[in-house]
Design a protein around this motif. Structure first.
Motif, PDB file in Angstrom:
ATOM      1  N   ILE A 131      38.864  44.449  37.921  1.00  0.00           N
ATOM      2  CA  ILE A 131      39.030  43.058  38.386  1.00  0.00           C
ATOM      3  C   ILE A 131      40.139  42.998  39.438  1.00  0.00           C
ATOM      4  N   GLU A 132      41.261  43.673  39.178  1.00  0.00           N
ATOM      5  CA  GLU A 132      42.379  43.659  40.127  1.00  0.00           C
ATOM      6  C   GLU A 132      41.949  44.205  41.481  1.00  0.00           C
ATOM      7  N   SER A 133      41.218  45.308  41.438  1.00  0.00           N
ATOM      8  CA  SER A 133      40.764  45.912  42.689  1.00  0.00           C
ATOM      9  C   SER A 133      39.777  44.988  43.397  1.00  0.00           C
TER      10      SER A 133
ATOM     11  N   ASN B 259      45.702  44.781  44.371  1.00  0.00           N
ATOM     12  CA  ASN B 259      46.454  46.014  44.601  1.00  0.00           C
ATOM     13  C   ASN B 259      46.768  46.217  46.084  1.00  0.00           C
ATOM     14  N   ARG B 260      46.319  45.278  46.923  1.00  0.00           N
ATOM     15  CA  ARG B 260      46.693  45.346  48.325  1.00  0.00           C
ATOM     16  C   ARG B 260      47.889  44.430  48.551  1.00  0.00           C
ATOM     17  N   ALA B 261      48.745  44.793  49.496  1.00  0.00           N
ATOM     18  CA  ALA B 261      49.872  43.915  49.803  1.00  0.00           C
ATOM     19  C   ALA B 261      49.475  43.024  50.972  1.00  0.00           C
TER      20      ALA B 261
ATOM     21  N   GLY C  96      48.949  39.766  44.664  1.00  0.00           N
ATOM     22  CA  GLY C  96      48.496  40.262  45.974  1.00  0.00           C
ATOM     23  C   GLY C  96      49.056  39.541  47.184  1.00  0.00           C
ATOM     24  N   LEU C  97      49.883  38.510  46.957  1.00  0.00           N
ATOM     25  CA  LEU C  97      50.414  37.766  48.102  1.00  0.00           C
ATOM     26  C   LEU C  97      51.925  37.972  48.192  1.00  0.00           C
TER      27      LEU C  97
ATOM     28  N   PRO D 176      40.687  35.360  37.703  1.00  0.00           N
ATOM     29  CA  PRO D 176      42.123  35.483  37.407  1.00  0.00           C
ATOM     30  C   PRO D 176      42.460  35.050  35.984  1.00  0.00           C
ATOM     31  N   ARG D 177      41.670  34.111  35.479  1.00  0.00           N
ATOM     32  CA  ARG D 177      41.886  33.643  34.107  1.00  0.00           C
ATOM     33  C   ARG D 177      41.527  34.747  33.104  1.00  0.00           C
TER      34      ARG D 177
END
Lengths: 221, 221
Positions: free
Chosen positions: A80-82, A87-89, A114-115, A21-22
């Motif tokens: 990285i996001e995936s 990208n999921r809720a 994502g949260l 995340p950093r």
């Protein structure tokens, strides 16, 4: 229990998961500045990490850099996001609408990560019926029914530590599979339930202890 | 840089420092129940730690248990508290009186754990002059002068991440030696400044990733 054969992704270690995340945060800032490609040494320098570590961490997500060019920053961010599931809720219930609970409800950024907190619960009648940032505060006696009907699997725990275990038992009985524990309590849960502990107190302790050790080492010099 | 020769205490590792507050929390609850002595296996069982690890962690503080009897719980609590510096009043300034900042100001427990927030700072004129839990919110332009006059060495950083580095530079210029960084930013500080990072986002990420991995391993089974 084995991972699918055709995946390039590997299971990430906890330190890697904390660094990703950093990297992402830095990469988003770099992209905003118009940067198109970036190298591991540049990322490493900026974030004070070993470049070899950066390459290793990024490889975990399945992304590959090109020699002399580095990574395509857009592709890197997407990957990285995936990998992190941003990208999921992921819908979550928050339990305990005290000061910390209210603060958690007010963070629009969690959703980007994502949260999504969809409802909050408390037993204090003064709080029930109120809302914060569009999130309604409901009575705790509605938790079990709603968690099952909405198939919510994640709970954010911000209750007083004195009732933390008792509330946890109820969460587990309601089908919650992952608990973000912001209380200082050590929760007892069945093996299939995931607990992520974020103890504010442990972090304060580390800071104060490091300061104390610094003072002691200076007084000895 | 060497530790004093006559100390029984050893420098604690970061994992040990994170476990000690948890032991303390459990021991205080046990003491409240009237328990006078306690053994490492009992502590280990309750907190789901290896008893050998418990003995090792507790030895770091200089305390010794007796065979077949265990530890005197009162002495154990006192020794851990003293080791962790909880009996010292560490005064801190909080910077950024947003939602998280306000929540931090409302925690009476921090003081019990050795951290006393004595003032808060912000640049938002709507917040300045207000107070929370007896802590006044002052304008950021008073920070440098007050930090120097009151010799405050610790800052709790709860500003938006977009201004985190800029504010950090001001903290360092004002003589702050230890920063509890609750923003997701990686702060650049001189070597003598201690930074303790508590990224809420990193913790959310870990939780969601573990849940995702669990789902993946179940779908493969």
């Amino acid at each position: 229990m084995e991972a699918p054969q055709n995946t390039k992704r590997t299971k990430a270690s906890e330190p890697t998961l904390k660094r990703l995340p950093r990297y992402l945060h830095y990469l988003q800032k770099a992209q905003d500045k118009g940067i198109l490609t970036i190298s591991a040494p540049v990322i490493g320098k900026e974030l004070q990490c070993d470049p070899t570590q950066v390459v290793k961490d990024l490889a975990t997500t399945g992304v590959k850099g090109r020699p002399r060019i580095g990574y395509n920053i857009h592709e890197l961010i997407q990957t990285i996001e995936s990998f992190l599931g941003y990208n999921r809720a992921n819908e979550a219930f928050l339990v305990g609408a005290g000061n910390l609970g209210m603060a958690m409800m007010s963070y629009p950024d969690f959703q980007r990560f994502g949260l999504k907190i969809v409802a909050a619960f408390d037993t204090n009648r003064d709080k029930i019926g109120r809302s914060r940032s569009g999130i309604n505060i409901l009575h705790m006696n509605k938790f079990q029914d709603l968690a099952r009907r909405l198939q919510v699997r994640i709970a954010v725990l911000t209750v007083p530590h004195t009732v933390a275990q008792e509330v946890t038992d109820l969460l587990v009985a309601s089908g919650i599979e992952a608990i973000w524990n912001l209380t200082p309590s050590q929760l007892q849960v069945p093996e299939h339930v995931i607990v992520q502990n974020t103890s504010m107190y442990a972090n304060v302790t580390l800071l104060l202890k490091k300061l104390q050790e610094k003072d002691e080492s200076e007084s000895v010099q």
